[in-house]
Motif scaffolding. Structure first.
Motif, PDB file in Angstrom:
ATOM      1  N   UNK A  23      49.123  29.116  37.998  1.00  0.00           N
ATOM      2  CA  UNK A  23      47.998  28.545  37.247  1.00  0.00           C
ATOM      3  C   UNK A  23      46.762  28.437  38.132  1.00  0.00           C
ATOM      4  N   UNK A  24      46.949  28.065  39.395  1.00  0.00           N
ATOM      5  CA  UNK A  24      45.834  28.015  40.334  1.00  0.00           C
ATOM      6  C   UNK A  24      45.218  29.401  40.508  1.00  0.00           C
ATOM      7  N   UNK A  25      46.076  30.409  40.679  1.00  0.00           N
ATOM      8  CA  UNK A  25      45.574  31.774  40.841  1.00  0.00           C
ATOM      9  C   UNK A  25      44.811  32.233  39.601  1.00  0.00           C
ATOM     10  N   UNK A  26      45.288  31.830  38.424  1.00  0.00           N
ATOM     11  CA  UNK A  26      44.624  32.244  37.184  1.00  0.00           C
ATOM     12  C   UNK A  26      43.200  31.703  37.102  1.00  0.00           C
ATOM     13  N   UNK A  27      42.964  30.527  37.627  1.00  0.00           N
ATOM     14  CA  UNK A  27      41.647  29.929  37.516  1.00  0.00           C
ATOM     15  C   UNK A  27      40.780  30.033  38.752  1.00  0.00           C
ATOM     16  N   UNK A  28      41.298  30.675  39.797  1.00  0.00           N
ATOM     17  CA  UNK A  28      40.585  30.659  41.068  1.00  0.00           C
ATOM     18  C   UNK A  28      39.670  31.855  41.295  1.00  0.00           C
ATOM     19  N   UNK A  29      39.925  32.952  40.624  1.00  0.00           N
ATOM     20  CA  UNK A  29      39.141  34.147  40.858  1.00  0.00           C
ATOM     21  C   UNK A  29      39.665  35.014  41.990  1.00  0.00           C
ATOM     22  N   UNK A  30      40.856  34.699  42.513  1.00  0.00           N
ATOM     23  CA  UNK A  30      41.453  35.481  43.601  1.00  0.00           C
ATOM     24  C   UNK A  30      42.115  36.765  43.119  1.00  0.00           C
ATOM     25  N   UNK A  31      42.381  36.849  41.831  1.00  0.00           N
ATOM     26  CA  UNK A  31      43.087  38.012  41.296  1.00  0.00           C
ATOM     27  C   UNK A  31      42.120  39.151  41.060  1.00  0.00           C
ATOM     28  N   UNK A  32      42.493  40.373  41.206  1.00  0.00           N
ATOM     29  CA  UNK A  32      43.783  40.897  41.640  1.00  0.00           C
ATOM     30  C   UNK A  32      43.865  41.007  43.169  1.00  0.00           C
ATOM     31  N   UNK A  33      45.091  40.959  43.680  1.00  0.00           N
ATOM     32  CA  UNK A  33      45.350  41.204  45.094  1.00  0.00           C
ATOM     33  C   UNK A  33      46.765  41.750  45.229  1.00  0.00           C
ATOM     34  N   UNK A  34      47.104  42.191  46.435  1.00  0.00           N
ATOM     35  CA  UNK A  34      48.409  42.805  46.667  1.00  0.00           C
ATOM     36  C   UNK A  34      49.060  42.154  47.880  1.00  0.00           C
ATOM     37  N   UNK A  35      50.332  41.799  47.717  1.00  0.00           N
ATOM     38  CA  UNK A  35      51.136  41.257  48.822  1.00  0.00           C
ATOM     39  C   UNK A  35      52.475  41.965  48.809  1.00  0.00           C
ATOM     40  N   UNK A  36      52.861  42.514  49.938  1.00  0.00           N
ATOM     41  CA  UNK A  36      54.152  43.186  50.099  1.00  0.00           C
ATOM     42  C   UNK A  36      54.403  44.230  49.015  1.00  0.00           C
ATOM     43  N   UNK A  37      53.372  44.927  48.629  1.00  0.00           N
ATOM     44  CA  UNK A  37      53.497  45.989  47.641  1.00  0.00           C
ATOM     45  C   UNK A  37      53.516  45.523  46.195  1.00  0.00           C
ATOM     46  N   UNK A  38      53.374  44.223  45.967  1.00  0.00           N
ATOM     47  CA  UNK A  38      53.346  43.694  44.604  1.00  0.00           C
ATOM     48  C   UNK A  38      51.896  43.430  44.230  1.00  0.00           C
TER      49      UNK A  38
END
Length: 68
Positions: A23-38
């Protein structure tokens, strides 16, 4: 004494933390990003919120409300 119910309580707490993180990621503006190939896209994030919420409700029911 009730290992399965105690494990369900622990996992439900862990999943609540995971839901709050999504939920934090949804409202933070950090998306999209990639970690460990995901790739964490807004769509992936929404799907994860829904799936983990359903699993958490099931675990909470089993841990606290289900009879033996």
């Amino acid at each position: 004494m009730h290992f399965k119910k105690d494990l369900a309580k622990f996992l439900s707490g862990f999943l609540v933390h995971d839901i709050l993180t999504h939920l934090f990621l949804a409202g933070s503006g950090f998306l999209p990003f990639q970690i460990l190939g995901i790739n964490f896209t807004p769509e992936f994030n929404t799907i994860m919120i829904i799936i983990w919420s359903i699993v958490t409700v099931g675990l909470v029911y089993y841990a606290w409300f289900a009879k033996k």
